[in-house]
Design an enzyme around this catalytic site. Structure first.
Site, mmCIF file in Angstrom:
data_model
loop_
_atom_site.group_PDB
_atom_site.id
_atom_site.type_symbol
_atom_site.label_atom_id
_atom_site.label_comp_id
_atom_site.label_asym_id
_atom_site.label_seq_id
_atom_site.Cartn_x
_atom_site.Cartn_y
_atom_site.Cartn_z
ATOM 1 C CE1 TYR A 11 -35.793 -50.224 -19.711
ATOM 2 C CE2 TYR A 11 -33.891 -48.864 -19.106
ATOM 3 C CZ TYR A 11 -35.131 -49.409 -18.794
ATOM 4 O OH TYR A 11 -35.696 -49.145 -17.576
ATOM 5 C CB ALA A 75 -25.056 -43.561 -27.023
ATOM 6 C CG ASN A 92 -22.391 -46.658 -31.624
ATOM 7 O OD1 ASN A 92 -22.933 -46.948 -32.693
ATOM 8 N ND2 ASN A 92 -23.078 -46.442 -30.517
ATOM 9 C CB SER A 118 -25.230 -39.830 -19.509
ATOM 10 O OG SER A 118 -24.864 -40.423 -18.299
ATOM 11 C CE1 TYR A 142 -22.928 -43.575 -22.366
ATOM 12 C CE2 TYR A 142 -22.749 -43.110 -20.027
ATOM 13 C CZ TYR A 142 -23.505 -43.195 -21.168
ATOM 14 O OH TYR A 142 -24.839 -42.880 -21.130
ATOM 15 C CE LYS A 146 -24.680 -41.022 -24.237
ATOM 16 N NZ LYS A 146 -25.831 -41.082 -25.122
ATOM 17 C CG PHE A 170 -29.731 -37.917 -12.891
ATOM 18 C CD1 PHE A 170 -29.930 -36.900 -13.836
ATOM 19 C CD2 PHE A 170 -28.772 -37.722 -11.929
ATOM 20 C CE1 PHE A 170 -29.192 -35.710 -13.796
ATOM 21 C CE2 PHE A 170 -28.034 -36.531 -11.871
ATOM 22 C CZ PHE A 170 -28.246 -35.541 -12.805
ATOM 23 C CG ASN A 171 -29.026 -44.173 -11.911
ATOM 24 O OD1 ASN A 171 -28.538 -43.059 -11.743
ATOM 25 N ND2 ASN A 171 -28.317 -45.280 -11.815
ATOM 26 C CG PHE A 208 -20.571 -53.375 -7.078
ATOM 27 C CD1 PHE A 208 -20.142 -54.680 -6.897
ATOM 28 C CD2 PHE A 208 -21.287 -53.073 -8.232
ATOM 29 C CE1 PHE A 208 -20.418 -55.668 -7.833
ATOM 30 C CE2 PHE A 208 -21.569 -54.046 -9.183
ATOM 31 C CZ PHE A 208 -21.140 -55.351 -8.977
ATOM 32 N N GLY A 286 -14.796 -46.259 -10.382
ATOM 33 C CA GLY A 286 -15.406 -45.074 -10.994
ATOM 34 C C GLY A 286 -16.784 -44.696 -10.473
ATOM 35 C CG ASP A 287 -20.023 -47.238 -8.956
ATOM 36 O OD1 ASP A 287 -20.381 -46.926 -10.106
ATOM 37 O OD2 ASP A 287 -20.280 -48.335 -8.427
HETATM 38 N N1 UFG Z 1 -24.599 -51.752 -8.201
HETATM 39 C C1 UFG Z 1 -24.414 -52.766 -7.301
HETATM 40 N N2 UFG Z 1 -24.593 -54.051 -7.754
HETATM 41 C C2 UFG Z 1 -24.924 -54.340 -9.033
HETATM 42 C C3 UFG Z 1 -25.096 -53.280 -9.935
HETATM 43 C C4 UFG Z 1 -24.918 -51.988 -9.488
HETATM 44 O O1 UFG Z 1 -24.117 -52.546 -6.133
HETATM 45 O O2 UFG Z 1 -25.046 -55.528 -9.366
HETATM 46 C C5 UFG Z 1 -24.455 -50.380 -7.699
HETATM 47 C C6 UFG Z 1 -23.418 -49.567 -8.427
HETATM 48 O O3 UFG Z 1 -22.133 -49.823 -7.937
HETATM 49 C C7 UFG Z 1 -23.927 -48.153 -8.151
HETATM 50 C C8 UFG Z 1 -25.455 -48.323 -8.137
HETATM 51 O O4 UFG Z 1 -25.674 -49.707 -7.894
HETATM 52 O O5 UFG Z 1 -23.514 -47.763 -6.890
HETATM 53 C C9 UFG Z 1 -26.124 -47.944 -9.431
HETATM 54 O O6 UFG Z 1 -25.438 -48.624 -10.485
HETATM 55 P P1 UFG Z 1 -26.040 -48.758 -11.955
HETATM 56 O O7 UFG Z 1 -25.039 -49.535 -12.755
HETATM 57 O O8 UFG Z 1 -27.437 -49.261 -11.877
HETATM 58 O O9 UFG Z 1 -26.123 -47.262 -12.451
HETATM 59 P P2 UFG Z 1 -24.964 -46.168 -12.530
HETATM 60 O O10 UFG Z 1 -25.380 -45.090 -11.591
HETATM 61 O O11 UFG Z 1 -23.609 -46.719 -12.434
HETATM 62 O O12 UFG Z 1 -25.122 -45.787 -14.066
HETATM 63 C C10 UFG Z 1 -25.919 -44.751 -14.503
HETATM 64 C C11 UFG Z 1 -26.279 -44.962 -15.962
HETATM 65 C C12 UFG Z 1 -25.023 -44.934 -16.816
HETATM 66 C C13 UFG Z 1 -24.274 -43.683 -16.530
HETATM 67 C C14 UFG Z 1 -23.962 -43.562 -15.066
HETATM 68 C C15 UFG Z 1 -23.282 -42.271 -14.718
HETATM 69 O O13 UFG Z 1 -26.942 -46.187 -16.110
HETATM 70 O O14 UFG Z 1 -25.391 -44.979 -18.177
HETATM 71 O O15 UFG Z 1 -25.188 -43.584 -14.332
HETATM 72 O O16 UFG Z 1 -22.601 -42.404 -13.518
HETATM 73 F F1 UFG Z 1 -23.102 -43.666 -17.193
#
Ligand code: UFG
Length: 332
Positions: A11, A75, A92, A118, A142, A146, A170-171, A208, A286-287
């Site tokens: 991506y 990665a 990996n 990350s 993960y 990193k 970040f995202n 979530f 873990g969020d």
């Molecule tokens: N979320 C939902 N519903 C979904 C998907 C996600 O509510 O269907 C929420 C997650 O719980 C979180 C937020 O949306 O609160 C963002 O989630 P993402 O999965 O989009 O992104 P993350 O912040 O979890 O992940 C990003 C990067 C990862 C990295 C992580 C570090 O994409 O590679 O930040 O915390 F590891």
């Protein structure tokens, strides 16, 4: 400049290749296509289908290519998968980087190295916005992979005269403005594609948790358009190539703005002009409640700017991609 783009069919890698080519740079893509897509790349570009663990192929590629910069986008990046199958991440993500650093050392490579890291290296951050020197306590294999990579690259840079940089994203989100490429993970775990896909399929998206310590109770994240990330990577090569080695630095790439999950949902409703059905589910393991970047260092050192990272552009470009390719690169 001449770039070797390892993981260039994924991506972020494929968006980097698109933007670097647009800016006049020459890209050679190196990807095993395990999680990347050949269709995400211009078929005319030099492409090497090989694994990063295949040291022989990597070394001959480095020897022949005379690259100004080497990018590592290769990665695995699924937090949940890393918890259930850490072996994949140590092989990996960690061994892959070790093989790369060894090849650069052995060949006395003069190329700059730019590594995709990350904000997951921080775990639950102690401060917001998160600055580069803040304490790192990764919570998943993960994030640990990193951080180990960053340490390893730093040590190789100092010992062997390499110029390297870790860019901590970040995202990453959105899709290229010219279409044809976008986010196509399987399974898709990210919020923006899940909101858009649910809306297009008239399904319900699950948010979530709504009991976090944030203004509306849902998690807050820093969304950066993938083309802005790509541009910052090109700036990183320009910067490193102008320096004398050894050199290592880590820089945050984010907008510095946080949006909650419900704000993303509302913004998607506005862009799509429809109501999107959602329900609140349990927290995802873990969020962290909030993650957003202190990006002053990126601005100062790289001249980092954002051109596409407003929510409207992010969501419009992502929507265009999901409408064009509802099944990702598997277009049946
Ligand atoms: N979320 C939902 N519903 C979904 C998907 C996600 O509510 O269907 C929420 C997650 O719980 C979180 C937020 O949306 O609160 C963002 O989630 P993402 O999965 O989009 O992104 P993350 O912040 O979890 O992940 C990003 C990067 C990862 C990295 C992580 C570090 O994409 O590679 O930040 O915390 F590891």
């Amino acid at each position: 400049m001449r770039f070797l783009v390892i993981g260039g069919a994924g991506y972020i890698g494929s968006h980097f290749v698109r933007e670097a080519t647009r800016q006049g740079h020459e890209c050679t893509v190196y990807d095993n296509l395990e999680r990347g897509f050949r269709e995400s790349l211009d078929p005319k570009l030099p492409f090497i289908k090989a694994d990063l663990l295949d040291a022989k192929t990597l070394e001959s590629t480095l020897e022949k290519g005379r690259f100004d910069a080497i990018y590592h986008f290769a990665a695995f990046a699924l937090v949940g998968e890393s918890v259930s199958q850490p072996e994949l991440y140590y092989e990996n993500n960690v061994e892959g980087v070790r093989v790369l650093m060894e090849a650069m050392r052995k060949l006395k490579s003069q190329a700059a190295l730019i590594f995709s890291s990350s904000c997951a290296v921080f775990g639950t951050p102690q401060n917001l916005p998160i600055s580069e020197e803040d304490p790192k306590k990764p919570q998943s294999p993960y994030g640990k992979s990193k951080l180990i990579d960053e340490w390893m690259i730093e040590d190789y840079c100092h010992a062997h005269g390499i110029r390297g940089m870790a860019l901590r994203y970040f995202n990453a989100c959105g899709a290229d403005k010219d279409g044809g490429i976008g986010e196509a993970h399987d399974p898709e775990t990210h919020l923006i594609p899940n909101v858009i896909k649910a809306a297009l399929a008239k399904q319900t998206v699950t948010i979530f948790g709504d009991d976090f310590n944030t203004p509306d109770g849902t998690c807050v994240r820093d969304y950066i358009h993938v083309t802005d990330l790509a541009d910052a990577h090109i700036k990183a090569a320009t910067y490193l190539c102008a320096q004398k080695g050894p050199l290592y630095d880590a820089i945050h790439l984010g907008t510095g703005n946080g949006y909650s999950n419900l704000e993303i949902l509302k913004a998607a409703e506005k862009v799509m002009g429809i109501k999107i059905d959602h329900k609140i589910g349990p927290r995802r393991a873990g969020d962290p409640a909030g993650l957003y970047a202190d990006n002053r260092k990126a601005k100062k050192i790289l001249g980092f700017v954002t051109r596409y990272s407003d929510l409207e552009t992010i969501l419009k470009t992502a929507l265009a991609w999901h409408q064009e390719a509802p099944h990702g690169y598997n277009r049946e």
